[in-house]
Motif scaffolding. Structure first.
Motif, PDB file in Angstrom:
ATOM      1  N   ILE A 284       0.858  -1.291   0.007  1.00 50.87           N
ATOM      2  CA  ILE A 284       0.073   0.057  -0.147  1.00 50.87           C
ATOM      3  C   ILE A 284       0.915   1.308  -0.034  1.00 50.87           C
ATOM      4  CG2 ILE A 284      -1.599   1.419   1.363  1.00 50.87           C
ATOM      5  CD1 ILE A 284      -2.693  -1.316   2.395  1.00 50.87           C
ATOM      6  N   LEU A 285       2.003   1.134   0.990  1.00 50.97           N
ATOM      7  CA  LEU A 285       2.584   2.713   0.840  1.00 50.97           C
ATOM      8  C   LEU A 285       3.477   2.673  -0.354  1.00 50.97           C
ATOM      9  CD1 LEU A 285       4.003   2.158   4.524  1.00 50.97           C
ATOM     10  CD2 LEU A 285       2.037   3.711   3.753  1.00 50.97           C
ATOM     11  N   ALA A 286       4.148   1.527  -0.939  1.00 48.82           N
ATOM     12  CA  ALA A 286       4.680   1.756  -2.252  1.00 48.82           C
ATOM     13  C   ALA A 286       3.833   2.380  -3.309  1.00 48.82           C
ATOM     14  CB  ALA A 286       5.188   0.190  -2.492  1.00 48.82           C
ATOM     15  N   ASN A 287       2.595   1.800  -3.420  1.00 49.31           N
ATOM     16  CA  ASN A 287       1.717   2.292  -4.394  1.00 49.31           C
ATOM     17  C   ASN A 287       1.284   3.781  -4.354  1.00 49.31           C
ATOM     18  OD1 ASN A 287       1.833  -0.147  -5.695  1.00 49.31           O
ATOM     19  ND2 ASN A 287      -0.163  -1.045  -4.691  1.00 49.31           N
ATOM     20  N   ARG A 288       1.439   4.298  -2.893  1.00 44.07           N
ATOM     21  CA  ARG A 288       1.259   5.739  -2.565  1.00 44.07           C
ATOM     22  C   ARG A 288       2.449   6.550  -2.953  1.00 44.07           C
ATOM     23  NH1 ARG A 288      -3.690   6.096   2.027  1.00 44.07           N
ATOM     24  NH2 ARG A 288      -5.061   4.555   0.957  1.00 44.07           N
ATOM     25  N   GLY A 289       3.586   5.940  -3.237  1.00 44.38           N
ATOM     26  CA  GLY A 289       4.459   6.855  -3.770  1.00 44.38           C
ATOM     27  C   GLY A 289       5.616   7.268  -2.497  1.00 44.38           C
ATOM     28  N   VAL A 290       5.707   6.558  -1.419  1.00 44.01           N
ATOM     29  CA  VAL A 290       6.420   6.731  -0.474  1.00 44.01           C
ATOM     30  C   VAL A 290       8.109   6.563  -0.745  1.00 44.01           C
ATOM     31  CG1 VAL A 290       5.055   6.031   1.218  1.00 44.01           C
ATOM     32  CG2 VAL A 290       6.711   4.433   0.461  1.00 44.01           C
ATOM     33  N   ASP A 291       9.038   7.130  -0.535  1.00 47.51           N
ATOM     34  CA  ASP A 291      10.350   6.827  -0.812  1.00 47.51           C
ATOM     35  C   ASP A 291      10.777   5.337  -0.783  1.00 47.51           C
ATOM     36  OD1 ASP A 291      13.186   8.531  -1.039  1.00 47.51           O
ATOM     37  OD2 ASP A 291      13.484   6.778   0.025  1.00 47.51           O
ATOM     38  N   LEU A 292      11.187   4.802  -1.621  1.00 51.29           N
ATOM     39  CA  LEU A 292      11.444   3.428  -1.604  1.00 51.29           C
ATOM     40  C   LEU A 292      12.837   2.916  -0.763  1.00 51.29           C
ATOM     41  CD1 LEU A 292      10.510   2.187  -5.327  1.00 51.29           C
ATOM     42  CD2 LEU A 292       9.146   2.369  -3.210  1.00 51.29           C
ATOM     43  N   VAL A 293      13.529   3.912  -0.715  1.00 54.95           N
ATOM     44  CA  VAL A 293      14.792   3.845   0.208  1.00 54.95           C
ATOM     45  C   VAL A 293      14.357   3.585   1.727  1.00 54.95           C
ATOM     46  CG1 VAL A 293      16.950   4.508   0.927  1.00 54.95           C
ATOM     47  CG2 VAL A 293      16.394   4.689  -1.549  1.00 54.95           C
ATOM     48  N   GLN A 294      13.435   4.588   2.086  1.00 52.87           N
ATOM     49  CA  GLN A 294      12.991   4.637   3.155  1.00 52.87           C
ATOM     50  C   GLN A 294      11.903   3.582   3.559  1.00 52.87           C
ATOM     51  OE1 GLN A 294      11.177   8.344   4.467  1.00 52.87           O
ATOM     52  NE2 GLN A 294      12.622   9.675   3.858  1.00 52.87           N
ATOM     53  N   LEU A 295      11.250   3.134   2.525  1.00 52.41           N
ATOM     54  CA  LEU A 295      10.541   1.934   2.877  1.00 52.41           C
ATOM     55  C   LEU A 295      11.477   0.515   3.241  1.00 52.41           C
ATOM     56  CD1 LEU A 295       7.587   0.462   2.912  1.00 52.41           C
ATOM     57  CD2 LEU A 295       7.956   0.170   0.422  1.00 52.41           C
ATOM     58  N   GLU A 296      12.472   0.464   2.469  1.00 57.25           N
ATOM     59  CA  GLU A 296      13.511  -0.485   2.691  1.00 57.25           C
ATOM     60  C   GLU A 296      13.954  -0.411   4.175  1.00 57.25           C
ATOM     61  OE1 GLU A 296      16.244  -0.491  -0.170  1.00 57.25           O
ATOM     62  OE2 GLU A 296      15.380  -1.463  -1.720  1.00 57.25           O
ATOM     63  N   MET A 297      14.283   0.901   4.611  1.00 63.59           N
ATOM     64  CA  MET A 297      14.816   1.026   5.816  1.00 63.59           C
ATOM     65  C   MET A 297      13.664   0.483   6.980  1.00 63.59           C
ATOM     66  SD  MET A 297      16.851   4.509   5.150  1.00 63.59           S
ATOM     67  CE  MET A 297      17.068   4.892   6.998  1.00 63.59           C
ATOM     68  N   ALA A 298      12.369   0.980   6.599  1.00 59.76           N
ATOM     69  CA  ALA A 298      11.579   0.630   7.761  1.00 59.76           C
ATOM     70  C   ALA A 298      11.234  -0.735   7.889  1.00 59.76           C
ATOM     71  CB  ALA A 298      10.100   1.534   7.227  1.00 59.76           C
ATOM     72  N   LEU A 299      11.440  -1.571   6.719  1.00 58.98           N
ATOM     73  CA  LEU A 299      11.083  -2.827   6.674  1.00 58.98           C
ATOM     74  C   LEU A 299      12.287  -3.563   7.411  1.00 58.98           C
ATOM     75  CD1 LEU A 299       9.596  -3.277   3.260  1.00 58.98           C
ATOM     76  CD2 LEU A 299       8.246  -3.582   5.510  1.00 58.98           C
ATOM     77  N   GLY A 300      13.495  -2.944   7.669  1.00 54.54           N
ATOM     78  CA  GLY A 300      14.593  -3.721   8.189  1.00 54.54           C
ATOM     79  C   GLY A 300      15.426  -4.187   7.089  1.00 54.54           C
ATOM     80  N   HIS A 301      15.048  -3.774   5.562  1.00 55.33           N
ATOM     81  CA  HIS A 301      16.082  -4.527   4.685  1.00 55.33           C
ATOM     82  C   HIS A 301      17.220  -3.627   4.027  1.00 55.33           C
ATOM     83  CE1 HIS A 301      12.091  -6.563   3.079  1.00 55.33           C
ATOM     84  NE2 HIS A 301      12.551  -7.108   4.108  1.00 55.33           N
ATOM     85  N   ARG A 302      17.234  -2.565   4.583  1.00 47.91           N
ATOM     86  CA  ARG A 302      18.534  -1.818   4.315  1.00 47.91           C
ATOM     87  C   ARG A 302      18.922  -0.965   5.742  1.00 47.91           C
ATOM     88  NH1 ARG A 302      19.915   2.322  -0.085  1.00 47.91           N
ATOM     89  NH2 ARG A 302      18.741   1.041  -1.583  1.00 47.91           N
ATOM     90  N   VAL A 303      20.160  -1.074   5.984  1.00 49.91           N
ATOM     91  CA  VAL A 303      20.555  -0.381   7.448  1.00 49.91           C
ATOM     92  C   VAL A 303      21.519   0.556   7.201  1.00 49.91           C
ATOM     93  CG1 VAL A 303      21.614  -1.210   9.568  1.00 49.91           C
ATOM     94  CG2 VAL A 303      20.199  -2.839   8.269  1.00 49.91           C
ATOM     95  N   LEU A 304      21.400   1.564   7.863  1.00 50.00           N
ATOM     96  CA  LEU A 304      22.220   2.791   8.318  1.00 50.00           C
ATOM     97  C   LEU A 304      23.432   2.203   8.811  1.00 50.00           C
ATOM     98  CD1 LEU A 304      19.976   5.749   8.996  1.00 50.00           C
ATOM     99  CD2 LEU A 304      21.061   5.270   6.689  1.00 50.00           C
ATOM    100  N   ARG A 305      24.547   2.944   8.421  1.00 52.08           N
ATOM    101  CA  ARG A 305      25.934   2.593   9.239  1.00 52.08           C
ATOM    102  C   ARG A 305      25.589   2.870  10.794  1.00 52.08           C
ATOM    103  NH1 ARG A 305      30.720   5.665   6.407  1.00 52.08           N
ATOM    104  NH2 ARG A 305      29.280   7.245   6.341  1.00 52.08           N
ATOM    105  N   LYS A 306      26.318   2.181  11.506  1.00 52.44           N
ATOM    106  CA  LYS A 306      26.003   2.480  12.846  1.00 52.44           C
ATOM    107  C   LYS A 306      26.091   3.985  13.544  1.00 52.44           C
ATOM    108  CE  LYS A 306      26.968   0.291  17.465  1.00 52.44           C
ATOM    109  NZ  LYS A 306      27.893  -0.583  18.214  1.00 52.44           N
ATOM    110  N   THR A 307      27.209   4.449  13.160  1.00 49.08           N
ATOM    111  CA  THR A 307      27.642   5.912  13.271  1.00 49.08           C
ATOM    112  C   THR A 307      26.339   6.872  13.004  1.00 49.08           C
ATOM    113  OG1 THR A 307      29.210   6.145  11.848  1.00 49.08           O
ATOM    114  CG2 THR A 307      29.926   5.539  13.801  1.00 49.08           C
TER     115      THR A 307
END
Length: 357
Positions: A284-307
């Protein structure tokens, strides 16, 4: 397998799943040895792909999952049976390979057979089924009213409703949702910053990363009405001494029975569990045009560096499109199933005290 669990597996966040996976293969060994189909004791070099293929078939078709329930006298009896997913059996094979490698590394065996496990794509059929906004609204409405005329549906289905609220507002996996707590010692709810850490203090992150997420207004209201565990049931009693009703919240570890009832009532295809909320919200969020990088982060599929993550999570722009997207979904759900979105405790009489479970 015992050495692997005692020396390594039990110290991991996934200790319980590891024990269950090894337990499944242990039952298979006992079954085959009882039939005279497997040597006893079984040595590592005797394990081959033919044996694993027998295990795959046995794990799905023979060792069925049996639901347990109480009869009229309160005794536990066997209920419905269902086949185990092929992907679950494959996880046991992967765990078995890990135990063999552990034994080899610690010089307990001289040889590890070249066993091949199947990939997730090979054992899991691709499904495009997702819940729409209207379907999510129906689920929420069911969690408040249930089916039929029984007046106690709302109380009985409260854990399911709390699970749905958490799933819609966090996109989290089921295990992370059941682990959501407002207990200060767990350092999950950053109330003033409107953030929630799905990974509690002291728990090591695994490959299935639990991110820090912004807390939308709906989730904030439910967390405020929570004493400890987000997904919980409530038990009300009357305190004769103080002449007040006391509400005790009790954490639960599963909503499977309530989910199955909702699935049958609403026509959700069999085989889909509560994790469907995560997949549906992501779609639903992807179809509503959210930032896909942010979506990956929210799902735990993309991780920021610890610092970087230490500072990023407090930035107002952190996962802002996800926060706005969830708020937008909540707005639509309010029009469809508004009453179900209100935290139950806010609807109770003021003469109620909430106790820590």
């Amino acid at each position: 397998m015992a050495d692997y669990y005692v020396e390594h597996g039990r110290n991991l966040p996934s200790a319980e799943p590891i024990r269950a996976r090894l337990g499944l293969f242990t039952r298979f060994m006992e079954f085959e040895q009882g039939q005279g189909l497997m040597p006893s004791p079984l040595m590592p070099d005797q394990i081959d792909d033919k044996m694993l293929n027998r295990f795959r078939k046995w794990g799905v078709e023979v060792d069925m999952i049996v639901a347990r329930k109480k009869d009229g006298q309160g005794n536990w009896i066997d209920g419905k049976k269902r086949k185990r997913k092929a992907s679950t059996v494959e996880e046991s094979i992967i765990q078995l390979k890990a135990t063999l490698n552990h034994a080899f590394k610690n010089r307990r065996v001289r040889y590890v057979p070249p066993l091949a496990h199947k990939t997730r794509d090979q054992v899991t059929s691709v499904s495009t089924y997702r819940l729409s906004i209207d379907a999510l609204g129906e689920l929420l409405d069911y969690s408040l009213k249930g089916a039929g005329s029984y007046a106690g549906h709302g109380e009985r289905l409260l854990p399911l409703r709390r699970y749905l609220i958490a799933g819609i507002c966090t996109l989290a996996r089921p295990d992370a949702i059941f682990d959501m707590s407002v207990d200060r010692d767990r350092e999950q709810w950053m109330q003033n910053e409107r953030r929630f850490a799905l990974n509690p203090a002291g728990r090591l992150q695994t490959k299935k990363v639990r991110p820090v997420l912004p807390v939308v207004d709906l989730l904030h209201s439910w967390l405020t009405a929570t004493d400890e565990w987000m997904v919980c049931s409530e038990r009300t009693s009357f305190d004769e001494k103080q002449q007040i009703e006391v509400v005790e919240q009790i954490g639960v570890g599963s909503v499977r029975k309530a989910w199955d009832g909702a699935r049958d009532a609403l026509g959700i295809p069999g085989g889909f569990g509560p994790k469907l909320i995560r997949h549906s919200m992501a779609t639903i969020l992807a179809n509503r045009g959210v930032d896909l990088v942010q979506l990956e982060m929210a799902l735990g599929h993309r991780v920021l560096r610890k610092t970087s993550s230490r500072y990023a999570i407090f930035d107002p722009s952190y996962l802002s499109t996800i926060r706005d997207g969830i708020e937008d979904v909540v707005s639509d759900l309010t029009r469809i199933a508004g009453p179900a979105l209100h935290a139950k405790l806010t609807q109770k009489d003021e003469n109620v005290v909430v106790l820590r479970a």
